[in-house]
Design an enzyme around this catalytic site. Structure first.
Site, PDB file in Angstrom:
ATOM      1  N   ASP A  30      -1.223  -6.157  -0.362  1.00  0.00           N
ATOM      2  CA  ASP A  30      -1.178  -5.518   0.741  1.00  0.00           C
ATOM      3  C   ASP A  30      -2.600  -4.991   1.071  1.00  0.00           C
ATOM      4  OD1 ASP A  30       0.084  -4.587   3.046  1.00  0.00           O
ATOM      5  OD2 ASP A  30       1.164  -3.073   2.252  1.00  0.00           O
ATOM      6  N   GLU A  49       9.254  -4.455  10.519  1.00  0.00           N
ATOM      7  CA  GLU A  49       9.594  -2.967   9.856  1.00  0.00           C
ATOM      8  C   GLU A  49      10.268  -2.204  11.002  1.00  0.00           C
ATOM      9  OE1 GLU A  49       6.766  -1.130   7.196  1.00  0.00           O
ATOM     10  OE2 GLU A  49       8.025   0.901   7.272  1.00  0.00           O
ATOM     11  N   GLU A  64      -1.426  -5.688   8.543  1.00  0.00           N
ATOM     12  CA  GLU A  64      -0.596  -5.067   9.599  1.00  0.00           C
ATOM     13  C   GLU A  64      -1.140  -5.348  10.913  1.00  0.00           C
ATOM     14  OE1 GLU A  64       0.075  -1.073   9.173  1.00  0.00           O
ATOM     15  OE2 GLU A  64       0.931  -1.251   7.155  1.00  0.00           O
ATOM     16  N   LYS A  74      -1.206  -9.554   2.809  1.00  0.00           N
ATOM     17  CA  LYS A  74      -0.306  -9.181   3.984  1.00  0.00           C
ATOM     18  C   LYS A  74      -1.245  -7.958   4.716  1.00  0.00           C
ATOM     19  CE  LYS A  74       3.127  -5.579   3.939  1.00  0.00           C
ATOM     20  NZ  LYS A  74       2.538  -4.931   4.702  1.00  0.00           N
ATOM     21  N   ASP A 100       0.880  -1.173  -0.036  1.00  0.00           N
ATOM     22  CA  ASP A 100       0.066  -0.157   0.027  1.00  0.00           C
ATOM     23  C   ASP A 100       0.987   1.121   0.098  1.00  0.00           C
ATOM     24  OD1 ASP A 100       0.822  -0.230   2.683  1.00  0.00           O
ATOM     25  OD2 ASP A 100      -1.128   0.120   3.510  1.00  0.00           O
ATOM     26  N   SER A 101       2.379   1.050   0.056  1.00  0.00           N
ATOM     27  CA  SER A 101       3.091   2.117  -0.093  1.00  0.00           C
ATOM     28  C   SER A 101       2.821   2.933  -1.427  1.00  0.00           C
ATOM     29  CB  SER A 101       4.558   1.680  -0.179  1.00  0.00           C
ATOM     30  OG  SER A 101       4.782   0.762  -0.768  1.00  0.00           O
TER      31      SER A 101
HETATM   32  O1  KIV Z   1       3.608  -1.023   1.596  1.00  0.00           O
HETATM   33  C1  KIV Z   1       4.618  -1.493   1.783  1.00  0.00           C
HETATM   34  O2  KIV Z   1       5.359  -1.135   0.672  1.00  0.00           O
HETATM   35  C2  KIV Z   1       5.162  -2.305   2.487  1.00  0.00           C
HETATM   36  C3  KIV Z   1       6.569  -2.683   2.703  1.00  0.00           C
HETATM   37  C4  KIV Z   1       7.364  -1.522   3.535  1.00  0.00           C
HETATM   38  C5  KIV Z   1       6.732  -3.826   3.557  1.00  0.00           C
HETATM   39  O3  KIV Z   1       4.436  -2.613   3.705  1.00  0.00           O
END
Ligand code: KIV
Length: 278
Positions: free
Chosen positions: A83, A182, A115, A113, A44-45
Site C-alpha cells: 500500500d 471502502e 488511493e 495499491k 498502510d493501516s
Molecule cells: O490500509 C489498509 O489496510 C487498507 C484496507 C482497509 C483496504 O487500505
C-alpha cells in the site's frame, strides 16, 4: 507458484468470491497464506494497528518496505500488494513510479495499491505501462481523511455516487487490475461491480462486491481501540493474550515456572568439581 493478477481477474469471470486480508509481519503472513487467502495487502493501516499512530498519514516508505519484506518472507503463495503511503505518489508521476518500483524491486511485492480515482489515473497508467500491477482504492480513502471530514460513508448523495462510478471507470481504463471500495453504500457498490470487468474488493461496501477485505487485527480481535461497523471479529485474541500473559506473570512470581521440563541438565560431577574449585 504465486497467484497472479490474471488468476484474480479470472475469479471474477467465474463468479468466485475473492477473499483478501491485511498482514504486516512474517508470522501472520505465513498463517494467512497457509490458510489459503489469495491476496494479502500490506496496508498502510499498519500505522494504526501495528505502530500506534492516530491515522495512516504518518506512515513512511521505509516503514512500509520493512513490513512488506517480512510479509514476502512469510507468504509463499498469495499475491502481495504493498500500500503506497501518503505523499509517496501524490507529487509527480516520476515520484509515483520511483516509489512503486521500490515496493516491487526492493521489498518483493507483486503489486501496489494507491488511493484515489480519476485524479490518479495518469499515474496508474504509467505504473501499469512499466509492468507494475496496480490496485485502486476509492470511497473512504483514509489518507484524505482531513479533506473528507472524518471516517464517513461515501456516495450516499447523487453527486458523490456519480463521482465514484466515474472514478471506478477511470481506474479500470487506466489499467488497474482490481479496485478496493471502502465504505460505500451496498447498492452503489453492486452497480460499480456490475459495471466493471475487473474485480471490486469491498470493505464496508456490502455483499455484492467481487471480493472482501478485512484488517487482520479487527478479524482476530487484536486491535480494540476502534472497531468499525463493517469489521467482523472471528476471534478475541487480545483477551486470550492477556489471559496467557497474566498466567505467566503469576507462575514466575509463585516460582511454578520454569520447572524441570523447561530446564537443562549437566553432568553433576562437573558442577561438584566447579564448586570445590571456587
Ligand atoms: O490500509 C489498509 O489496510 C487498507 C484496507 C482497509 C483496504 O487500505
Amino acid at each position: 507458484m504465486r497467484i497472479t493478477i490474471t488468476e484474480i481477474k479470472e475469479m471474477k469471470r467465474r463468479k468466485e468470491k475473492i477473499p483478501m486480508l491485511t498482514a504486516y509481519d512474517y508470522v501472520t503472513a505465513k498463517i494467512v497464506d497457509e490458510a489459503g487467502v489469495p491476496l494479502i495487502l500490506v496496508g498502510d493501516s499498519l500505522g494504526m494497528v501495528m505502530l500506534g499512530y492516530e491515522s495512516t498519514i504518518p506512515v513512511t516508505m521505509e516503514e512500509m518496505i520493512h513490513h512488506i519484506k517480512a510479509v514476502v518472507r512469510g507468504a509463499k503463495k498469495a499475491l502481495i500488494i504493498g500500500d503506497m503511503p501518503f505523499m509517496s505518489y501524490h507529487i509527480s508521476v516520476s515520484d509515483a513510479l520511483h516509489n512503486a518500483a521500490r515496493f516491487i524491486q526492493e521489498a518483493g511485492a507483486q503489486a501496489v495499491k494507491l488511493e484515489g480515482g480519476e485524479v490518479v489515473a495518469e499515474k496508474v497508467r504509467r505504473l501499469v505501462d512499466c509492468g507494475i500491477p496496480v490496485m485502486g482504492h476509492i470511497g473512504l480513502t483514509p489518507q484524505s481523511i482531513h479533506q473528507l471530514g472524518g471516517f464517513r460513508v461515501q456516495g450516499k448523495v447523487m453527486e458523490e455516487a456519480k463521482k465514484l462510478l466515474n472514478d471506478a471507470r477511470a481506474l479500470e481504463e487506466a489499467g488497474a487490475f482490481a479496485i478496493v471500495l471502502e465504505c460505500t453504500p451496498a447498492p452503489l457498490s453492486k452497480l460499480i461491480a456490475q459495471t466493471l470487468a475487473i474485480p471490486t474488493i469491498g470493505i464496508g461496501a456490502g455483499p455484492d462486491c467481487d471480493g472482501q477485505v478485512q484488517v487482520i487485527s479487527d478479524l482476530l480481535g487484536l486491535y480494540t481501540e476502534f472497531v468499525p461497523k463493517h469489521a467482523k471479529k472471528y476471534a478475541s485474541l487480545a483477551g486470550e493474550i492477556k489471559t496467557a500473559v497474566s498466567s505467566y506473570i503469576a507462575e514466575v512470581k509463585s516460582r511454578s515456572f520454569p520447572t524441570a521440563e523447561q530446564s537443562y541438565t549437566m553432568d553433576e560431577n562437573l558442577i561438584k568439581q566447579l564448586k570445590a574449585e571456587s
